[in-house]
Design a protein around this motif. Structure first.
Motif, PDB file in Angstrom:
ATOM      1  N   MET A   1      42.586  53.960  43.628  1.00 55.62           N
ATOM      2  CA  MET A   1      42.663  52.846  44.562  1.00 55.62           C
ATOM      3  C   MET A   1      43.386  51.685  43.881  1.00 55.62           C
ATOM      4  N   MET A   2      44.389  51.164  44.533  1.00 54.71           N
ATOM      5  CA  MET A   2      45.173  50.056  44.007  1.00 54.71           C
ATOM      6  C   MET A   2      44.695  48.759  44.639  1.00 54.71           C
ATOM      7  N   LEU A   3      44.391  47.797  43.817  1.00 54.27           N
ATOM      8  CA  LEU A   3      43.946  46.507  44.331  1.00 54.27           C
ATOM      9  C   LEU A   3      45.139  45.589  44.515  1.00 54.27           C
ATOM     10  N   GLU A   4      45.152  44.873  45.592  1.00 55.00           N
ATOM     11  CA  GLU A   4      46.224  43.924  45.886  1.00 55.00           C
ATOM     12  C   GLU A   4      45.635  42.549  46.049  1.00 55.00           C
ATOM     13  N   PRO A   5      46.216  41.511  45.581  1.00 51.91           N
ATOM     14  CA  PRO A   5      47.359  41.487  44.675  1.00 51.91           C
ATOM     15  C   PRO A   5      46.959  41.918  43.267  1.00 51.91           C
ATOM     16  N   SER A   6      47.921  42.429  42.530  1.00 51.87           N
ATOM     17  CA  SER A   6      47.635  42.940  41.185  1.00 51.87           C
ATOM     18  C   SER A   6      47.388  41.784  40.216  1.00 51.87           C
ATOM     19  N   ILE A   7      46.624  42.075  39.185  1.00 48.66           N
ATOM     20  CA  ILE A   7      46.302  41.060  38.184  1.00 48.66           C
ATOM     21  C   ILE A   7      47.573  40.583  37.475  1.00 48.66           C
ATOM     22  N   ASP A   8      48.546  41.455  37.317  1.00 49.52           N
ATOM     23  CA  ASP A   8      49.796  41.066  36.658  1.00 49.52           C
ATOM     24  C   ASP A   8      50.556  40.019  37.463  1.00 49.52           C
ATOM     25  N   LYS A   9      50.621  40.204  38.777  1.00 45.40           N
ATOM     26  CA  LYS A   9      51.298  39.227  39.635  1.00 45.40           C
ATOM     27  C   LYS A   9      50.556  37.901  39.653  1.00 45.40           C
ATOM     28  N   LEU A  10      49.227  37.978  39.675  1.00 43.54           N
ATOM     29  CA  LEU A  10      48.430  36.755  39.684  1.00 43.54           C
ATOM     30  C   LEU A  10      48.576  35.986  38.378  1.00 43.54           C
ATOM     31  N   GLN A  11      48.673  36.707  37.262  1.00 44.32           N
ATOM     32  CA  GLN A  11      48.784  36.022  35.977  1.00 44.32           C
ATOM     33  C   GLN A  11      50.176  35.436  35.739  1.00 44.32           C
ATOM     34  N   GLU A  12      51.129  35.756  36.575  1.00 40.44           N
ATOM     35  CA  GLU A  12      52.411  35.057  36.519  1.00 40.44           C
ATOM     36  C   GLU A  12      52.232  33.619  36.997  1.00 40.44           C
ATOM     37  N   ARG A  13      51.284  33.393  37.891  1.00 41.03           N
ATOM     38  CA  ARG A  13      51.008  32.060  38.425  1.00 41.03           C
ATOM     39  C   ARG A  13      49.968  31.320  37.595  1.00 41.03           C
ATOM     40  N   ILE A  14      48.892  32.017  37.217  1.00 40.16           N
ATOM     41  CA  ILE A  14      47.810  31.417  36.437  1.00 40.16           C
ATOM     42  C   ILE A  14      47.566  32.327  35.237  1.00 40.16           C
ATOM     43  N   LYS A  15      47.815  31.814  34.058  1.00 37.04           N
ATOM     44  CA  LYS A  15      47.793  32.638  32.847  1.00 37.04           C
ATOM     45  C   LYS A  15      46.400  33.112  32.450  1.00 37.04           C
TER      46      LYS A  15
ATOM     47  N   ASN B   1      48.122  36.492  58.256  1.00 38.60           N
ATOM     48  CA  ASN B   1      47.877  37.932  58.238  1.00 38.60           C
ATOM     49  C   ASN B   1      47.488  38.461  56.854  1.00 38.60           C
ATOM     50  N   PRO B   2      46.352  38.029  56.328  1.00 43.70           N
ATOM     51  CA  PRO B   2      45.940  38.521  55.011  1.00 43.70           C
ATOM     52  C   PRO B   2      45.603  40.012  55.060  1.00 43.70           C
ATOM     53  N   LYS B   3      45.846  40.699  53.959  1.00 44.48           N
ATOM     54  CA  LYS B   3      45.524  42.126  53.872  1.00 44.48           C
ATOM     55  C   LYS B   3      44.023  42.321  53.684  1.00 44.48           C
ATOM     56  N   SER B   4      43.406  41.389  52.998  1.00 40.37           N
ATOM     57  CA  SER B   4      41.983  41.483  52.707  1.00 40.37           C
ATOM     58  C   SER B   4      41.161  40.846  53.816  1.00 40.37           C
TER      59      SER B   4
END
Length: 65
Positions: free
Chosen positions: A1-15, A41-44
């Motif tokens: 199961m893939m969680l969205e948004p990914s932690i990598d994308k989020l850490q681009e904004r907040i380290k 239209n949120p996915k969650s």
């Protein structure tokens, strides 16, 4: 199961993962009370997921002193 948004994308904004968790949990509590969503239209369907989507979209920022 893939969680969205990914932690990598989020850490681009907040380290910091700690800051990311704190910001998203505070925003989730606000969403519980206000239902004032900043993304369309949120996915969650859960408040924490919607808060993370707002962070990914650049709608939530850290307040700088």
């Amino acid at each position: 199961m893939m969680l969205e948004p990914s932690i990598d994308k989020l850490q681009e904004r907040i380290k910091s993962k700690y800051t990311l968790v704190t910001l998203s949990s505070r925003r989730a509590r606000q969403l519980t009370l206000t239902k004032d969503l900043q993304v369309e239209n949120p996915k969650s369907f859960k408040n924490v997921g919607m808060a993370l989507e707002e962070i990914e979209a650049g709608k939530l920022h850290l307040a700088k002193d």
